[in-house]
Motif scaffolding. Structure first.
Motif, PDB file in Angstrom:
ATOM      1  N   ASN A 286      30.566  34.117  31.825  1.00 46.90           N
ATOM      2  CA  ASN A 286      29.421  34.934  32.235  1.00 46.90           C
ATOM      3  C   ASN A 286      28.138  34.391  31.609  1.00 46.90           C
ATOM      4  O   ASN A 286      28.119  34.007  30.435  1.00 46.90           O
ATOM      5  CB  ASN A 286      29.608  36.392  31.793  1.00 46.90           C
ATOM      6  N   ASN A 287      27.074  34.359  32.389  1.00 43.85           N
ATOM      7  CA  ASN A 287      25.747  33.907  31.939  1.00 43.85           C
ATOM      8  C   ASN A 287      25.662  32.403  31.686  1.00 43.85           C
ATOM      9  O   ASN A 287      24.621  31.922  31.226  1.00 43.85           O
ATOM     10  CB  ASN A 287      25.306  34.637  30.660  1.00 43.85           C
TER      11      ASN A 287
ATOM     12  N   VAL B   4      40.312  36.838  30.031  1.00 39.72           N
ATOM     13  CA  VAL B   4      39.888  37.776  31.073  1.00 39.72           C
ATOM     14  C   VAL B   4      38.755  37.113  31.849  1.00 39.72           C
ATOM     15  O   VAL B   4      37.745  36.715  31.261  1.00 39.72           O
ATOM     16  CB  VAL B   4      39.393  39.106  30.460  1.00 39.72           C
ATOM     17  N   SER B   5      38.917  36.968  33.146  1.00 37.04           N
ATOM     18  CA  SER B   5      37.884  36.274  33.918  1.00 37.04           C
ATOM     19  C   SER B   5      37.994  36.597  35.397  1.00 37.04           C
ATOM     20  O   SER B   5      39.075  36.908  35.906  1.00 37.04           O
ATOM     21  CB  SER B   5      38.006  34.755  33.720  1.00 37.04           C
ATOM     22  N   HIS B   6      36.839  36.552  36.069  1.00 36.64           N
ATOM     23  CA  HIS B   6      36.816  36.588  37.535  1.00 36.64           C
ATOM     24  C   HIS B   6      36.311  35.246  38.073  1.00 36.64           C
ATOM     25  O   HIS B   6      36.031  35.122  39.260  1.00 36.64           O
ATOM     26  CB  HIS B   6      35.927  37.733  38.040  1.00 36.64           C
ATOM     27  N   ASP B   7      36.186  34.264  37.181  1.00 34.74           N
ATOM     28  CA  ASP B   7      35.712  32.933  37.555  1.00 34.74           C
ATOM     29  C   ASP B   7      36.893  32.154  38.143  1.00 34.74           C
ATOM     30  O   ASP B   7      37.775  31.683  37.419  1.00 34.74           O
ATOM     31  CB  ASP B   7      35.154  32.226  36.316  1.00 34.74           C
ATOM     32  N   ARG B   8      36.904  32.019  39.472  1.00 33.47           N
ATOM     33  CA  ARG B   8      38.058  31.410  40.129  1.00 33.47           C
ATOM     34  C   ARG B   8      38.240  29.947  39.740  1.00 33.47           C
ATOM     35  O   ARG B   8      39.360  29.452  39.673  1.00 33.47           O
ATOM     36  CB  ARG B   8      37.924  31.586  41.647  1.00 33.47           C
TER      37      ARG B   8
ATOM     38  N   THR C  95      27.649  38.062  40.905  1.00 38.09           N
ATOM     39  CA  THR C  95      29.098  38.145  40.663  1.00 38.09           C
ATOM     40  C   THR C  95      29.460  38.297  39.191  1.00 38.09           C
ATOM     41  O   THR C  95      30.644  38.382  38.857  1.00 38.09           O
ATOM     42  CB  THR C  95      29.810  36.888  41.206  1.00 38.09           C
ATOM     43  N   ASN C  96      28.457  38.374  38.310  1.00 40.20           N
ATOM     44  CA  ASN C  96      28.736  38.334  36.871  1.00 40.20           C
ATOM     45  C   ASN C  96      29.697  39.420  36.394  1.00 40.20           C
ATOM     46  O   ASN C  96      30.490  39.195  35.496  1.00 40.20           O
ATOM     47  CB  ASN C  96      27.440  38.430  36.066  1.00 40.20           C
ATOM     48  N   HIS C  97      29.600  40.627  36.972  1.00 34.99           N
ATOM     49  CA  HIS C  97      30.393  41.732  36.437  1.00 34.99           C
ATOM     50  C   HIS C  97      31.396  42.297  37.437  1.00 34.99           C
ATOM     51  O   HIS C  97      32.026  43.323  37.158  1.00 34.99           O
ATOM     52  CB  HIS C  97      29.460  42.858  35.964  1.00 34.99           C
ATOM     53  N   LEU C  98      31.550  41.658  38.580  1.00 33.90           N
ATOM     54  CA  LEU C  98      32.475  42.172  39.588  1.00 33.90           C
ATOM     55  C   LEU C  98      33.855  41.558  39.432  1.00 33.90           C
ATOM     56  O   LEU C  98      33.992  40.393  39.072  1.00 33.90           O
ATOM     57  CB  LEU C  98      31.945  41.865  40.995  1.00 33.90           C
ATOM     58  N   ASP C  99      34.894  42.362  39.739  1.00 31.52           N
ATOM     59  CA  ASP C  99      36.237  41.793  39.790  1.00 31.52           C
ATOM     60  C   ASP C  99      36.378  40.966  41.074  1.00 31.52           C
ATOM     61  O   ASP C  99      35.514  40.997  41.957  1.00 31.52           O
ATOM     62  CB  ASP C  99      37.297  42.894  39.728  1.00 31.52           C
TER      63      ASP C  99
END
Length: 530
Positions: A167-168, A191-195, A482-486
């Motif tokens: 993030n960021n 923990v990440s949503h960064d594909r 997209t920073n805070h979305l799952d």
């Protein structure tokens, strides 16, 4: 002994008694493991439980080895430096005294002569140009993340616990995190949503309301396995529901057939064609048979319903929010934004943008990309009127909506519902509630104060209040949306923006997101400020 983290029937509830985690049983070995799940499911809470920052309400956690945790957001103490973050302030002070000839023989024997070189190496690996005396308060969000990650690696715990480490971060920063984890020889729970980051994992653990499940392999492998499992569960559910319907149909046919036979029997008895004792025997036999059939049908129906419930339990009912946008009817080629020869900044004689120009016409999709600190947010501040240019002009020729990372278009003192009505004065209560429900703010959830929302909920609320209205602006300006979305929510936003017929101006480091929404032009600020 091999390092590991294991949970046995682990449960944790919020102070109001709502269970966030329930009966988790899982083991994690010394590998790179991605932890995924929707916003609010308990991923950050699980990391805090492992780190000992929270205590479970029931069950147990066993950690073999040491852990180090990287939190999403940390407020820097004004007096804190890179050295204090690394925990080496006293050791560096000793080296300074040694360099000045002020250290005793005993101190010289205990000096860590490789300390500065090792610090410099790990900071370089994290892509951060900073020295031990650099105050943390002077670092940007992305630089702070790199510094804290470097300090974790320097401490060499057996397990890294990382909460949204990219993030960021700009492209260079994301690549530094990926490279750092690629060379890490201990365990890591990320923990990440960064594909892109999740593609480098050795395993994926999915956290849902049904529990935690481990999948071997990276993100793509997990998605393949998940799709197969969901398809099988849906097939089983459909099959069980068909059996319930078939049993109900046959039961109804038996009831109707018995009713016809009973009517015929009553007619015969009324005519007196059959001896009374025989009529009584037939009646008893009919009632016994009918009762047996009813009990058998009920048992079969109960079994089919149980099978359906079992299959349904394997399918978590996520219902990710949908982004169905009203048309803007923006004509092709119509100029919506013109930035002409702009120079601007925040400090006199220190321009961040110099002689910069940009125009957007019609439903163009323009991405502003480049490293942290190159002027991307400054450009958005100029376009939205938050910052005035020193020279040049900025013209916005249409209605627009701006989503910054704080979603400042929402009033934090109001509820989500009241913000919607404020931003959409023409919408009645039914339209308001329907729009919020599409973004998963149903019933009392719509009455939550904006100030109480998490980062993901905040962005979702902002999207609901602007994109859920009838009169959609022709220009959307998004700053790292997209920073805070799952991931399910990101994909829902992607689907909605693909169908949007207005113009887009987006600052993002998420290349997968930019590709998915069909960006037509990239403006790369590069390393040199434009």
């Amino acid at each position: 002994m091999p390092v590991s983290i294991s949970f046995s029937r682990l449960s944790w509830a919020t102070p109001d008694g709502r269970f966030l985690l329930r009966d988790l049983t899982l083991s994690i070995g010394p590998e790179r493991t991605g932890l995924v799940g929707r916003n609010g499911i308990g991923k950050t809470t699980l990391l805090k439980l492992i780190a000992g920052e929270l205590s479970p309400h029931s069950g147990s956690i066993a950690v073999t080895g040491s852990v180090g945790i990287l939190h999403q957001t940390v407020q820097a103490d004004p007096a804190e430096t890179i050295a204090s973050l690394f925990g080496v302030t006293d050791a560096l002070r000793l080296l300074r005294r040694a360099e000045n000839g002020q250290a005793s023989a005993e101190e010289l024997a205990n000096a860590n002569w490789t300390l500065e070189a090792r610090m410099a190496s790990v900071l370089d690996d994290a892509g951060l140009e900073a020295g031990p005396d650099t105050p943390l308060a002077t670092l940007s969000g992305g630089q702070s993340t790199r510094a804290r990650l470097a300090a974790l690696v320097f401490a060499r715990p057996d397990f890294l616990l990382l909460d949204e480490p990219t993030n960021n971060l700009d492209r260079e920063g994301r690549e530094a995190v990926i490279a750092l984890l690629a060379g890490w020889r201990g365990g890591a729970l990320v923990v990440s949503h960064d594909r892109e980051l999740l593609e480098t994992m050795d395993a994926i653990v999915e956290l849902t309301s049904l529990g935690a499940t481990r999948y071997g392999g990276n993100w793509s492998r997990y998605r393949e396995r998940k799709a197969l499992e969901l398809a099988a569960a849906r097939h089983d559910l459909a099959d069980a529901e068909r059996r319930v319907a078939e049993i109900d149909r046959k039961t109804q046919e038996l009831v109707e057939r018995k009713a016809r036979k009973d009517r015929a029997g009553r007619r015969r008895r009324a005519k007196g064609d059959m001896p009374r004792i025989l009529m009584g025997m037939k009646k008893d036999r009919s009632e016994d048979t009918g009762g047996d059939n009813a009990r058998l049908a009920e048992r079969r129906r109960a079994q089919a319903l149980e099978a359906a419930a079992s299959a349904r339990q394997r399918i978590e009912i996520l219902q990710p929010f949908s982004v169905a946008l009203a048309p803007t009817h923006l004509p092709a080629g119509k100029l919506v934004l013109a930035v002409d020869g702009v120079s601007a900044g925040y400090e006199p004689e220190q321009p961040i943008l110099r002689d910069f120009s940009l125009s957007i016409g019609g439903p163009e999709r323009v991405a502003i990309v480049g490293p942290n600190g190159s002027g991307k947010s400054t450009l958005l501040a100029l376009v939205t009127g938050e910052l005035r240019p020193w020279r040049g002009s900025v013209r916005v020729m249409t209605r627009f909506a701006f989503f910054d990372q704080r979603v400042s278009l929402l009033d934090p003192s109001l509820s989500i519902r009241d913000n919607f009505r404020r931003l959409n004065p023409g919408a009645d209560e039914n339209a308001c509630r329907a729009a919020l429900a599409r973004f998963m703010f149903r019933a009392d959830a719509a009455l939550q104060p904006v100030a109480s929302l998490s980062g993901g909920q905040l962005l979702r609320a902002g999207l609901a209040c602007v994109l859920g209205g009838v009169a959609l602006p022709s220009l959307l300006i998004l700053d790292e949306p997209t920073n805070h979305l799952d991931i399910d929510s990101i994909e829902a936003v992607e689907a909605g923006l693909r169908a949007y017929d207005g113009a887009l101006l987006i600052v993002s480091h998420d290349e997968a997101f930019l590709d998915a929404i069909g960006i037509s032009r990239r403006v790369d600020f590069g390393e040199a400020r434009p």
